[in-house]
Scaffold this active site. Sequence first.
Site, PDB file in Angstrom:
ATOM      1  N   GLY A 197       0.831  -1.206   0.000  1.00 33.90           N
ATOM      2  CA  GLY A 197       0.000   0.000   0.000  1.00 33.90           C
ATOM      3  C   GLY A 197       0.860   1.248   0.000  1.00 33.90           C
ATOM      4  N   SER A 255      -7.295  -1.990  12.730  1.00 28.57           N
ATOM      5  CA  SER A 255      -8.093  -0.760  12.679  1.00 28.57           C
ATOM      6  C   SER A 255      -9.070  -0.659  13.846  1.00 28.57           C
ATOM      7  CB  SER A 255      -8.883  -0.759  11.364  1.00 28.57           C
ATOM      8  OG  SER A 255      -9.946   0.158  11.432  1.00 28.57           O
ATOM      9  N   GLU A 311     -11.918   0.261  13.546  1.00 28.92           N
ATOM     10  CA  GLU A 311     -13.220  -0.209  13.053  1.00 28.92           C
ATOM     11  C   GLU A 311     -13.552  -1.594  13.608  1.00 28.92           C
ATOM     12  OE1 GLU A 311     -15.827   1.043  10.782  1.00 28.92           O
ATOM     13  OE2 GLU A 311     -14.888   2.773  11.712  1.00 28.92           O
ATOM     14  N   TYR A 327     -15.493  -4.561   5.710  1.00 27.07           N
ATOM     15  CA  TYR A 327     -14.107  -4.095   5.933  1.00 27.07           C
ATOM     16  C   TYR A 327     -13.644  -4.461   7.342  1.00 27.07           C
ATOM     17  CZ  TYR A 327     -10.366  -0.878   7.197  1.00 27.07           C
ATOM     18  OH  TYR A 327      -9.191  -0.354   7.680  1.00 27.07           O
TER      19      TYR A 327
END
Length: 330
Positions: free
Chosen positions: A12, A126, A128, A150
């Site tokens: 990334g 994350s 999240e 995700y």
Amino acid sequence: MDCQGRVALITGVHGQDGTYLAELLLAKGYQVHGLAPYLRYGLPMDPRVQFHPCDLSDGSNLHEVLELSRPSEVYHLGAQSHVKLSFEMPVHTVDVTGLGTLRLLEAVRQFRDRSGQDIRFYQASSSEMFGKIAESPQTETTPFHPRSPYACAKVYAHWQTINYRESYNLFACCGILFNHESPRRGEAFVTRKITRAATRIKLGLQHELRLGNIDARRDWGFAGDYVEAMWLMLQQSRPADYVIASGHQHSVREFLDEVFGHLDLDWQRHVVIDPAFYRPAEVDTLLGDASKARRELGWQPRVGLKELARLMVESDLILARQEAAAAAVR
Ligand code: F7E
């Protein structure tokens, strides 16, 4: 610390975090290799980074990339990282973000065993993963309740990374990073969407900004500070997982106040709430407690929300002025 000649591989590498991390490692004397799907995809890359095209949903050339680069540190940042998009492309998201991590972990393990190379692995976990929060603030021991494809993929990747540590003695760390932003943030994420629109509104290039749930609350920090924590994790004597967060929480509404206020604008005159930007399941509130990182890594964030918003606005004002100038000569 003298890191001359050390080799790092970043997945990334064209993303927000990838570019900041590459710059940090290059400044420390690392030789940096970067991996991303396409040569001309994402942010411009420092020419000193040696680029290897590789798609994590395929991964068939991961072995070759590892053999060519022979890294001692692998920073795995590559992902389909947009939460709303993950509801529209769930299988692709899980393939890249979840299975992609497993493909990389397995390639790293095999490379280490084949070459005898000492290798350390960073996983971009994350906030999240906390989703529908079980407690506040969230720490390394807070249970996960992911609320999107995700987040499910990130939980999977997080546990796979821990399993490689426990099963194969891989030096692997998970950084549970809360939201982190910068002028390089993709324009589909809410902070950057707001700074881009506000600066364009200021210059008369647009009038309206359509947003979803502006009552969502996030713990926002500056990406440049957060990549430093990634590096610190891999310099410790023992691998562990760390929450990286500012410890402060704000709503999207408050971010609007900050940004539009900075430009002497009233966001209420421009923002339109559009259900198209709602998610099937929302993460209402996130707040991190980074005490462990402060204690063990000596890490702390330098840039607060006000300064972050200012940085982003100043940078987007330059873009908006360029757009205005281009429109004037058309
Ligand atoms: O949304 C609300 C939205 O897309 C923040 C990723 O980097 O951080 C990021 O995930 C909040 C959400 O980030 C719009 O509903 C309102 O509550 O900027 P975001 P995110 O979903 O928190 C975590 C740590 C990651 O790991 C992810 O990869 O803002 N919101 N209106 C909106 N969000 C967007 N994108 N667009 C809107 O129009």
